[in-house]
Design a protein around this motif. Sequence first.
Motif, PDB file in Angstrom:
ATOM      1  N   PRO A 264      -9.969  20.935   0.556  1.00  0.00           N
ATOM      2  CA  PRO A 264     -10.538  20.345  -0.663  1.00  0.00           C
ATOM      3  C   PRO A 264     -11.859  19.653  -0.321  1.00  0.00           C
ATOM      4  N   GLY A 265     -12.691  19.530  -1.270  1.00  0.00           N
ATOM      5  CA  GLY A 265     -13.969  18.899  -1.026  1.00  0.00           C
ATOM      6  C   GLY A 265     -13.855  17.400  -0.879  1.00  0.00           C
ATOM      7  N   LYS A 266     -14.929  16.796  -0.370  1.00  0.00           N
ATOM      8  CA  LYS A 266     -14.981  15.361  -0.176  1.00  0.00           C
ATOM      9  C   LYS A 266     -14.751  14.604  -1.484  1.00  0.00           C
ATOM     10  N   ALA A 267     -15.315  15.102  -2.592  1.00  0.00           N
ATOM     11  CA  ALA A 267     -15.194  14.419  -3.881  1.00  0.00           C
ATOM     12  C   ALA A 267     -13.748  14.377  -4.337  1.00  0.00           C
ATOM     13  N   VAL A 268     -13.036  15.491  -4.195  1.00  0.00           N
ATOM     14  CA  VAL A 268     -11.619  15.542  -4.591  1.00  0.00           C
ATOM     15  C   VAL A 268     -10.817  14.534  -3.807  1.00  0.00           C
ATOM     16  N   LEU A 269     -11.044  14.489  -2.480  1.00  0.00           N
ATOM     17  CA  LEU A 269     -10.294  13.566  -1.617  1.00  0.00           C
ATOM     18  C   LEU A 269     -10.650  12.119  -1.954  1.00  0.00           C
ATOM     19  N   GLU A 270     -11.916  11.865  -2.302  1.00  0.00           N
ATOM     20  CA  GLU A 270     -12.314  10.515  -2.667  1.00  0.00           C
ATOM     21  C   GLU A 270     -11.608  10.081  -3.945  1.00  0.00           C
ATOM     22  N   THR A 271     -11.514  11.007  -4.920  1.00  0.00           N
ATOM     23  CA  THR A 271     -10.805  10.725  -6.183  1.00  0.00           C
ATOM     24  C   THR A 271      -9.345  10.409  -5.915  1.00  0.00           C
ATOM     25  N   LEU A 272      -8.738  11.214  -5.028  1.00  0.00           N
ATOM     26  CA  LEU A 272      -7.325  11.015  -4.675  1.00  0.00           C
ATOM     27  C   LEU A 272      -7.122   9.632  -4.059  1.00  0.00           C
ATOM     28  N   LEU A 273      -7.962   9.256  -3.102  1.00  0.00           N
ATOM     29  CA  LEU A 273      -7.804   7.981  -2.403  1.00  0.00           C
ATOM     30  C   LEU A 273      -8.032   6.799  -3.342  1.00  0.00           C
ATOM     31  N   ARG A 274      -9.059   6.897  -4.225  1.00  0.00           N
ATOM     32  CA  ARG A 274      -9.337   5.798  -5.135  1.00  0.00           C
ATOM     33  C   ARG A 274      -8.168   5.590  -6.107  1.00  0.00           C
ATOM     34  N   ARG A 275      -7.617   6.705  -6.575  1.00  0.00           N
ATOM     35  CA  ARG A 275      -6.564   6.609  -7.580  1.00  0.00           C
ATOM     36  C   ARG A 275      -5.330   5.912  -7.003  1.00  0.00           C
ATOM     37  N   TYR A 276      -5.059   6.124  -5.727  1.00  0.00           N
ATOM     38  CA  TYR A 276      -3.801   5.597  -5.151  1.00  0.00           C
ATOM     39  C   TYR A 276      -4.056   4.505  -4.108  1.00  0.00           C
ATOM     40  N   ALA A 277      -5.242   3.940  -4.082  1.00  0.00           N
ATOM     41  CA  ALA A 277      -5.524   2.835  -3.166  1.00  0.00           C
ATOM     42  C   ALA A 277      -4.855   1.564  -3.689  1.00  0.00           C
ATOM     43  N   PRO A 278      -4.527   0.564  -2.847  1.00  0.00           N
ATOM     44  CA  PRO A 278      -4.721   0.641  -1.389  1.00  0.00           C
ATOM     45  C   PRO A 278      -3.732   1.615  -0.739  1.00  0.00           C
ATOM     46  N   CYS A 279      -4.224   2.343   0.197  1.00  0.00           N
ATOM     47  CA  CYS A 279      -3.372   3.362   0.841  1.00  0.00           C
ATOM     48  C   CYS A 279      -3.697   3.450   2.332  1.00  0.00           C
ATOM     49  N   VAL A 280      -2.675   3.902   3.069  1.00  0.00           N
ATOM     50  CA  VAL A 280      -2.789   4.093   4.520  1.00  0.00           C
ATOM     51  C   VAL A 280      -2.349   5.510   4.846  1.00  0.00           C
ATOM     52  N   ILE A 281      -3.171   6.201   5.617  1.00  0.00           N
ATOM     53  CA  ILE A 281      -2.823   7.556   6.064  1.00  0.00           C
ATOM     54  C   ILE A 281      -2.634   7.511   7.584  1.00  0.00           C
ATOM     55  N   LEU A 282      -1.450   7.883   8.024  1.00  0.00           N
ATOM     56  CA  LEU A 282      -1.113   7.894   9.453  1.00  0.00           C
ATOM     57  C   LEU A 282      -0.923   9.333   9.920  1.00  0.00           C
ATOM     58  N   ILE A 283      -1.762   9.767  10.833  1.00  0.00           N
ATOM     59  CA  ILE A 283      -1.668  11.146  11.344  1.00  0.00           C
ATOM     60  C   ILE A 283      -1.316  11.086  12.831  1.00  0.00           C
ATOM     61  N   ASP A 284      -0.163  11.627  13.185  1.00  0.00           N
ATOM     62  CA  ASP A 284       0.305  11.640  14.575  1.00  0.00           C
ATOM     63  C   ASP A 284       0.365  13.085  15.071  1.00  0.00           C
ATOM     64  N   GLU A 285       0.057  13.305  16.318  1.00  0.00           N
ATOM     65  CA  GLU A 285       0.114  14.614  16.958  1.00  0.00           C
ATOM     66  C   GLU A 285      -0.709  15.647  16.191  1.00  0.00           C
ATOM     67  N   LEU A 286      -1.913  15.263  15.771  1.00  0.00           N
ATOM     68  CA  LEU A 286      -2.764  16.170  14.999  1.00  0.00           C
ATOM     69  C   LEU A 286      -3.186  17.382  15.828  1.00  0.00           C
TER      70      LEU A 286
ATOM     71  N   ALA B  60       0.840  -1.203   0.000  1.00  0.00           N
ATOM     72  CA  ALA B  60       0.000   0.000   0.000  1.00  0.00           C
ATOM     73  C   ALA B  60       0.871   1.247   0.000  1.00  0.00           C
ATOM     74  N   ARG B  61       0.285   2.320  -0.509  1.00  0.00           N
ATOM     75  CA  ARG B  61       0.957   3.628  -0.390  1.00  0.00           C
ATOM     76  C   ARG B  61       0.678   4.167   1.018  1.00  0.00           C
ATOM     77  N   VAL B  62       1.688   4.785   1.599  1.00  0.00           N
ATOM     78  CA  VAL B  62       1.562   5.276   2.987  1.00  0.00           C
ATOM     79  C   VAL B  62       1.899   6.757   3.027  1.00  0.00           C
ATOM     80  N   ALA B  63       1.003   7.514   3.621  1.00  0.00           N
ATOM     81  CA  ALA B  63       1.248   8.942   3.862  1.00  0.00           C
ATOM     82  C   ALA B  63       1.324   9.168   5.363  1.00  0.00           C
ATOM     83  N   VAL B  64       2.394   9.841   5.807  1.00  0.00           N
ATOM     84  CA  VAL B  64       2.605  10.113   7.233  1.00  0.00           C
ATOM     85  C   VAL B  64       2.525  11.615   7.458  1.00  0.00           C
ATOM     86  N   LEU B  65       1.578  12.018   8.274  1.00  0.00           N
ATOM     87  CA  LEU B  65       1.416  13.429   8.619  1.00  0.00           C
ATOM     88  C   LEU B  65       1.755  13.591  10.100  1.00  0.00           C
TER      89      LEU B  65
END
Length: 943
Positions: free
Chosen positions: A179-201, A126-131
């Motif tokens: 960004p709107g929900k639709a944009v984020l949904e397009t982004l996630l679908r295009r690069y799925a499977p993906c994991v987003i890890l957000i620490d110390e938000l 999976a693609r992983v994004a760390v924030l």
Amino acid sequence: MTLKPWREIAVPHEDVLKGTFQQAEFAADLSRVHEGTATPEYQNPALFFQRTFITEGMRLLLDSVVKRLSGKGGDPVIQLQTAFGGGKTHTMLAVYHLAKGDAPACDLPGVPVILDAAGVTELPRARVAVLDGIKSSPNQPVVRDGQIIRTLWGDMAWQLGKAEGYALVADADASGTSPGKAVLETLLRRYAPCVILIDELVAYVRQFEEGKTLTGGSFDSNLSFIQALTEALKAVPTAVLLAALPESDKEAGSQRGVKALEALAHYFGRVQALWKPVATEEAFEIVRRRLFSSINDKPAAETVCRAFADYYTANSEDFPRETQEGRYFDRLIHAYPIHPEVFDRLYEDWSSLDNFQRTRGVLKLMAKVIHRLWKDNDKDPLIMPGSLPLQDADTRNEVIYYLPPGWDPVVERDVDGERAETTDIENRDPRLGSVQACRRAARAIFLGSAPSTANQMVRGIELERVALGAAQPGQPVGIYKDALRRLGDRLHYLNSGNNRFWFDTRPNLRREMEERKRRFQDKEDVFPTIRDRVQKTIAGGVFGGIHIFTAGSDVPDDWQLRLVVLPPDAAFTHSGRCLAIERATEILKHRGDQPRFKQNRLIFLAADYDSVSRLKDQVRSKLAWQSIVNDIKELKLNLDQFQSRQAGKSLEDANEALRRMIRETYKWLLAPMQEARPGKGLSEIQWEHFQVNPGAPNLSQEIERVLKENELLITEWAPIHLATVLKNWFWKDDVKEANALNVWQQTCRQLYLPRLKDDTVFQRTMAAGAESRDFFGFAQGKEDGRYVGFSYGKRTSPIMDSSLLLIEPVTAAGYAEAQRAADEAARPMPTEAVPGTTGTSGAPPRVEDTSKPTYPAGGTASQSVKKRFYGSIELDPILAKKQFADLVDEVVMQFTSRPGVKVKIAIEIQAEASTGFDDGLQRVVKENCNVLKFKNAEFETGE
């Protein structure tokens, strides 16, 4: 059975063993792993999972992630909301390595089981994004491959799809709007499977001021992004988000942080799945895997654990109830080589501290502990609370770091170290030192009570838990109880109550008491208190007077029996210089500047030399507690209710201890005596000493018992003993009678004669011997060689005055026979005529006047009554003081003791000097004579 030390069974990791670990290595950093700059134990997936124990909570979370990435369900959003140090970042690292797929699943311990349970043969990479909210800055854009990125959504899009992905949100990133929900949904679908890890938000969002827009957007735009992202994730079946939120408002930081936490928790709450925190039992394995590389001898480890479990069962009354359960053995096995009590205290007590991270804090502390114990060649079978090497600076600093200020002197003085009181006690007492009972008990108390706060309703740990943290198989539990009693007497920061013990940064009342003890001085404070206590302890009893710490000049020189209690600085000892005998001898011989005559009327009570110092210390303790209680009542000392009650109880205990100490100290009776040796005069004064029983219920009765049993005091005297004294000392040569009053008075003066309680004993003895002809006769005086009021062998109650005589029995018998013969001779002839006589028969016989006393033949009654006495005597100028005292006792008191007798004493002083008296002498003598009210005092020329 000798148990194998833990160091021979469990081997620490190399970095722990050598002490080369860094504190930062225990802090998992998600950003550094993502950038490839972390240490191998976190960067390498295989090594990471090798040292990671997959807890129940982590297993459930990984199962959900695996299913989500495989398109078989799972939660789209998982919120990791646990206490500080609860393992959130560590869990996200496990997800990171699992999703990245840099290592095959078969090389990751524990992962194949999870895949099998989820029905997944091979997990897609999976693609992983760390924030990272700490690393990112709301007002500082980052540049990636020449592209300026300003916001979290811009950074997330770049990590998922590089420039192509970023292009989807470029406008929103540039304007700082979500960004709107639709944009984020397009982004996630295009690069799925993906994991987003957000620490110390929260740490990131709380930096935005309301109404103010920064490079990274605004407070509201970031919240809108989170809301849109969570909604978009639900629409993409192979995308998952893990976000870590703090558990408490305090961890959130400022008011904006609290507000951000509340808003984020609300948005995540709509779609989240909560993560189950680490259980204490699981923490055992986490710590053991991180700190120890292997258990070399598992049977030996089980033997150790079984020995501890059996030890707790055999001493069930001395240990907590949970140790009696069969599953406690399992806890020992899981925690080995660390005792479960260490984990219980750290996870239950220390984790309540705001800055103590549950797992990370335990790891950091135990790494230092294990390193030091290994270095010191520790031979204990388990690492227990009592094993913590708090004398080690690194270990002590690590522990104190989490505590409020003021704990350093507590550890250094009371708990552990070369200068600690515990070490001093053990050095002085080999029995305690052989097992380090004091240090082990103090360490256990410290570990269990240091994180407590003053607001707790119940403070400290129970005695049973102290024993659990210190005692080992083969050791008597009682030795630790003895150690606690010693610690309670010596330590300054240790408190106890209701069978619980705890340390506090405030010196305990004992420390306050010890400091106050220094205020009290012997003469001004201590001795008066001892005098009062002795006075309350001794009643009159057989004594006519009791004189406690009284100067010799103030002890009367009269006929009453007196007990003189010597002060503590005149104590009795068998060896060396005996100040008690010196002081008693001085009082016995002198009354101030005058000699003492009634020496046989004094008995002395002295303190034991070896006990005096302890008595004075106990008095100071009592006075100190009394001053504390008084200050509490007068609101001069601000204490809580527990300490106030403790002060009152300590005062009661001090009073009771002082009562016992008085009895234990004042236990020596001293009685003077002399020997009268024929032809050699009197011996020097000798002192007999006898010990009274400190445990007797009544001290006065005990003193009387000792005096009677050792014939130091006579309360009942047989006539034969009086007759013996008269024969040996008073009936001499031609003197066959003795003045009874003089005999009594001589028993009061002479140390070689018996010591009678009082003159009543003497009178009863005379009355008891009156009927017998074996002891003595009586007379009320003697005039012209004849006895007045003679009595011999007849019941009588003689009145002891200056005229009463005690007559030697042979002399009394002869006098009685002569008196009988004289009476017969004076008897009248019969009225019948005697044959052969001449004269008038029938003349009446002469009858004597029986109202007048009769005497033996040749005696005549006194023809006149003596009404006046005059006597003169010349005194030696050097011995005048003693001679005049004798004169008063022997002559003057004979008159003054009789009612109606007037006595006049005149003193005439004549002094002559051939060279004359100088003016200074004349002035001094005249002034003194005026003060003494001389009738005449004149100097003459002598011509």
